[in-house]
Design a protein around this motif. Structure first.
Motif, PDB file in Angstrom:
ATOM      1  N   PHE A  25      37.558   9.921 -22.050  1.00 35.77           N
ATOM      2  CA  PHE A  25      37.167  10.288 -23.413  1.00 35.77           C
ATOM      3  C   PHE A  25      35.900   9.548 -23.838  1.00 35.77           C
ATOM      4  O   PHE A  25      34.973  10.148 -24.392  1.00 35.77           O
ATOM      5  CB  PHE A  25      38.308   9.987 -24.389  1.00 35.77           C
ATOM      6  N   LEU A  26      35.843   8.248 -23.552  1.00 34.52           N
ATOM      7  CA  LEU A  26      34.665   7.469 -23.939  1.00 34.52           C
ATOM      8  C   LEU A  26      33.416   7.922 -23.191  1.00 34.52           C
ATOM      9  O   LEU A  26      32.324   7.967 -23.759  1.00 34.52           O
ATOM     10  CB  LEU A  26      34.917   5.980 -23.717  1.00 34.52           C
ATOM     11  N   VAL A  27      33.565   8.271 -21.920  1.00 36.55           N
ATOM     12  CA  VAL A  27      32.417   8.759 -21.151  1.00 36.55           C
ATOM     13  C   VAL A  27      31.925  10.090 -21.715  1.00 36.55           C
ATOM     14  O   VAL A  27      30.719  10.300 -21.888  1.00 36.55           O
ATOM     15  CB  VAL A  27      32.781   8.881 -19.656  1.00 36.55           C
ATOM     16  N   LEU A  28      32.849  11.003 -22.022  1.00 34.17           N
ATOM     17  CA  LEU A  28      32.441  12.299 -22.578  1.00 34.17           C
ATOM     18  C   LEU A  28      31.779  12.151 -23.945  1.00 34.17           C
ATOM     19  O   LEU A  28      30.771  12.798 -24.222  1.00 34.17           O
ATOM     20  CB  LEU A  28      33.650  13.224 -22.672  1.00 34.17           C
ATOM     21  N   THR A  30      30.184   9.515 -25.022  1.00 35.38           N
ATOM     22  CA  THR A  30      28.880   8.901 -24.784  1.00 35.38           C
ATOM     23  C   THR A  30      27.856   9.939 -24.336  1.00 35.38           C
ATOM     24  O   THR A  30      26.714   9.942 -24.799  1.00 35.38           O
ATOM     25  CB  THR A  30      29.007   7.787 -23.736  1.00 35.38           C
ATOM     26  N   ILE A  31      28.268  10.834 -23.445  1.00 33.82           N
ATOM     27  CA  ILE A  31      27.350  11.884 -22.981  1.00 33.82           C
ATOM     28  C   ILE A  31      26.965  12.811 -24.130  1.00 33.82           C
ATOM     29  O   ILE A  31      25.788  13.152 -24.302  1.00 33.82           O
ATOM     30  CB  ILE A  31      27.988  12.671 -21.818  1.00 33.82           C
ATOM     31  N   LEU A  32      27.938  13.203 -24.941  1.00 32.34           N
ATOM     32  CA  LEU A  32      27.643  14.076 -26.078  1.00 32.34           C
ATOM     33  C   LEU A  32      26.741  13.390 -27.105  1.00 32.34           C
ATOM     34  O   LEU A  32      25.834  14.019 -27.664  1.00 32.34           O
ATOM     35  CB  LEU A  32      28.937  14.543 -26.732  1.00 32.34           C
ATOM     36  N   LEU A  33      26.970  12.111 -27.348  1.00 31.72           N
ATOM     37  CA  LEU A  33      26.109  11.380 -28.283  1.00 31.72           C
ATOM     38  C   LEU A  33      24.689  11.267 -27.739  1.00 31.72           C
ATOM     39  O   LEU A  33      23.715  11.378 -28.483  1.00 31.72           O
ATOM     40  CB  LEU A  33      26.685   9.997 -28.570  1.00 31.72           C
ATOM     41  N   TYR A  91      33.672   1.164 -22.949  1.00 25.34           N
ATOM     42  CA  TYR A  91      34.233   1.662 -21.703  1.00 25.34           C
ATOM     43  C   TYR A  91      34.151   0.606 -20.600  1.00 25.34           C
ATOM     44  O   TYR A  91      35.102   0.404 -19.849  1.00 25.34           O
ATOM     45  CB  TYR A  91      33.516   2.943 -21.258  1.00 25.34           C
ATOM     46  N   LEU A  92      33.015  -0.064 -20.513  1.00 22.11           N
ATOM     47  CA  LEU A  92      32.873  -1.103 -19.487  1.00 22.11           C
ATOM     48  C   LEU A  92      33.853  -2.251 -19.713  1.00 22.11           C
ATOM     49  O   LEU A  92      34.440  -2.777 -18.755  1.00 22.11           O
ATOM     50  CB  LEU A  92      31.438  -1.626 -19.463  1.00 22.11           C
TER      51      LEU A  92
END
Length: 115
Positions: A25-28, A30-33, A91-92
């Motif tokens: 969820f956090l990766v998606l 981040t990509i959308l932002l 996320y990291l």
């Protein structure tokens, strides 16, 4: 330094970062932002005001628009990019906190440490 077959072998025991639903969820997000920040930058660049030099009795500078739209778009893009970086670092932190302790320790006998 040459890459050997031992370097290419899958070694999931040491470096598995435990991909979870929260991480995905956090990766998606981040990509959308990041994409929305890029889009806002394009809008800001497309709507920026252009200057025209008028040669009448005296030389004067005339702007096509007020410049509020590019300023607001650029400021929003900056804020969205900052939010994306916060999400990425979150996320990291989650990935490192859920990883095995061997990932965080340096093995002094490993080939990468000796080289």
């Amino acid at each position: 330094m040459a890459v050997t077959h031992a370097d290419l072998e899958p070694n999931t025991g040491k470096t598995c970062l435990m991909i979870s639903k929260t991480g995905v969820f956090l990766v998606l997000v981040t990509i959308l932002l990041g994409l929305s920040s890029f889009t806002l930058c394009l809008i800001a660049e497309a709507t920026r005001s252009q200057v025209t030099w008028m040669n009448t009795r005296k030389t004067e500078c005339v702007y096509r628009s007020s410049g509020k739209t590019p300023l607001v778009c650029a400021a929003c893009a900056f804020v969205v990019l900052a939010m994306a970086m916060v999400m990425e670092h979150t996320y990291l932190l989650i990935a490192v906190s859920k990883s095995s302790p061997t990932l965080l320790q340096l093995d002094p006998e490993s080939p990468s440490a000796n080289s």
